[in-house]
Design an enzyme around this catalytic site. Structure first.
Site, PDB file in Angstrom:
ATOM      1  N   ARG A   1     124.372  27.723 -31.375  1.00 42.34           N
ATOM      2  CA  ARG A   1     122.974  27.570 -32.312  1.00 42.34           C
ATOM      3  C   ARG A   1     123.227  28.517 -33.034  1.00 42.34           C
ATOM      4  O   ARG A   1     123.666  29.540 -32.634  1.00 42.34           O
ATOM      5  CB  ARG A   1     122.050  27.255 -31.698  1.00 42.34           C
TER       6      ARG A   1
ATOM      7  N   HIS B   1     126.770  23.585 -40.680  1.00 42.16           N
ATOM      8  CA  HIS B   1     125.971  22.186 -39.372  1.00 42.16           C
ATOM      9  C   HIS B   1     127.659  20.966 -39.057  1.00 42.16           C
ATOM     10  O   HIS B   1     126.570  20.132 -38.356  1.00 42.16           O
ATOM     11  CB  HIS B   1     124.901  22.034 -39.153  1.00 42.16           C
TER      12      HIS B   1
END
Length: 306
Positions: free
Chosen positions: A221, A269
């Site tokens: 993250r 991502h």
């Protein structure tokens, strides 16, 4: 059995169709405000209103491995929160990390620059023993990554909150062994869950403890990483660079310095994407097992946040 589907930022219809096919005995509908009470829910980033209107949920099945967005919400106390424990993501993550590691180790970015400039030359081969890889987080994804890296004969260290025994990996556990783990690591791979304890864990203090010439691969993250500290340590020469797939703000703003830094590689991502068919099959199996009173994998400990 009634199942409701509430998925933000993704097309809901294919998930509903897939779940109806996998669970023909269930009534599966998309959630709308005021919808009837459901037994279970399949979700991704649902609003608080959804949970407030569904206080009787028995199971809340997240279509991803990370549940940090869910942990910010008020979830009914009796509701079991369940995450995906693989669903085709671990092999993707292993591919991505090994690619980033080998690209750095073999200096393939530098060869790419030579190609653009029409240069033909060689660099002195580097020793794997000089590039020990430390994997932070030894869950399903972390263990698969650590073992894949070990397959390329790099020394591999692993750190987790509680001790994990992974073949071919030197294990470290808990805060008391964190600094020793960092001191033995030159390439740091972050696969930790995002919790209040791990937010900002990749800061100057942590990153400065890596071996000189350290390299950071963040696929967990964006909020784990203090961006300014990473850039400062690269510019100071302590770190050789970073491969970053996750960011505090996504999409990464165009003005962010990561885009322009020559020693930072940015990807959107994409290290391990949720595979819909595999995920639906896994969730359907878990719902059936849950209804039979059998134990299921991927149950989230809300106190730990993962």
């Amino acid at each position: 059995m009634r199942i409701t589907v509430c998925c933000s930022d993704t097309k809901t219809a294919p998930w509903i169709e897939g779940l109806r096919a996998a669970l023909p005995e269930a009534e599966v509908e998309e959630w709308r405000p005021g919808a009837p009470a459901a037994d279970h829910a399949m979700v991704w980033s649902p609003p608080q209103q959804f949970l407030d209107e569904q206080p009787g949920l028995k199971g809340l099945f997240n279509i991803g491995a990370g549940v940090d967005a869910l942990m910010k919400l008020r979830i009914p106390p009796q509701t079991l929160v369940v995450r995906l424990d693989d669903a085709g993501m671990s092999v993707q993550m292993a591919e991505f990390v090994c690619h980033a590691l080998i690209r750095h180790f073999r200096e393939l970015d530098a060869y790419g620059r030579d190609e653009v400039e029409g240069k033909w030359g060689f660099r002195k081969p580097r020793l794997r023993a000089d590039f020990p890889v430390g994997v932070m987080g030894l869950g399903v994804l972390g263990q698969r990554v650590a073992q894949a890296v070990a397959g390329f004969e790099f020394p591999v260290l692993g750190w987790s909150r509680s001790r994990k025994e992974v073949p071919g990996v030197q294990g470290f556990a808990g805060p008391e062994q964190f600094d020793a783990f960092l001191a033995g690591t030159r390439v740091l791979v972050n696969l930790l869950p995002l919790t209040p304890d791990t937010r900002d864990i990749l800061d100057r203090r942590t990153l400065s403890k890596l071996r000189p010439g350290g390299y950071v691969i963040n696929v967990a993250r964006g909020a784990h990483l203090v961006d300014e500290d990473l850039l400062a340590l690269i510019d100071e020469g302590h770190l050789a660079g970073a491969a970053l797939d996750v960011f505090r703000t996504e999409p990464l703003p165009k003005e962010h310095p990561f885009w322009r830094h020559p020693k930072v590689t940015v990807t959107p991502h994409t290290s391990a994407r949720t595979l819909r068919e595999e995920s639906i099959a896994q969730i359907a199996r878990k719902i059936r097992a849950f209804e039979r009173g059998e134990p299921i994998a991927g149950v989230v400990d809300r106190k730990k946040g993962y």
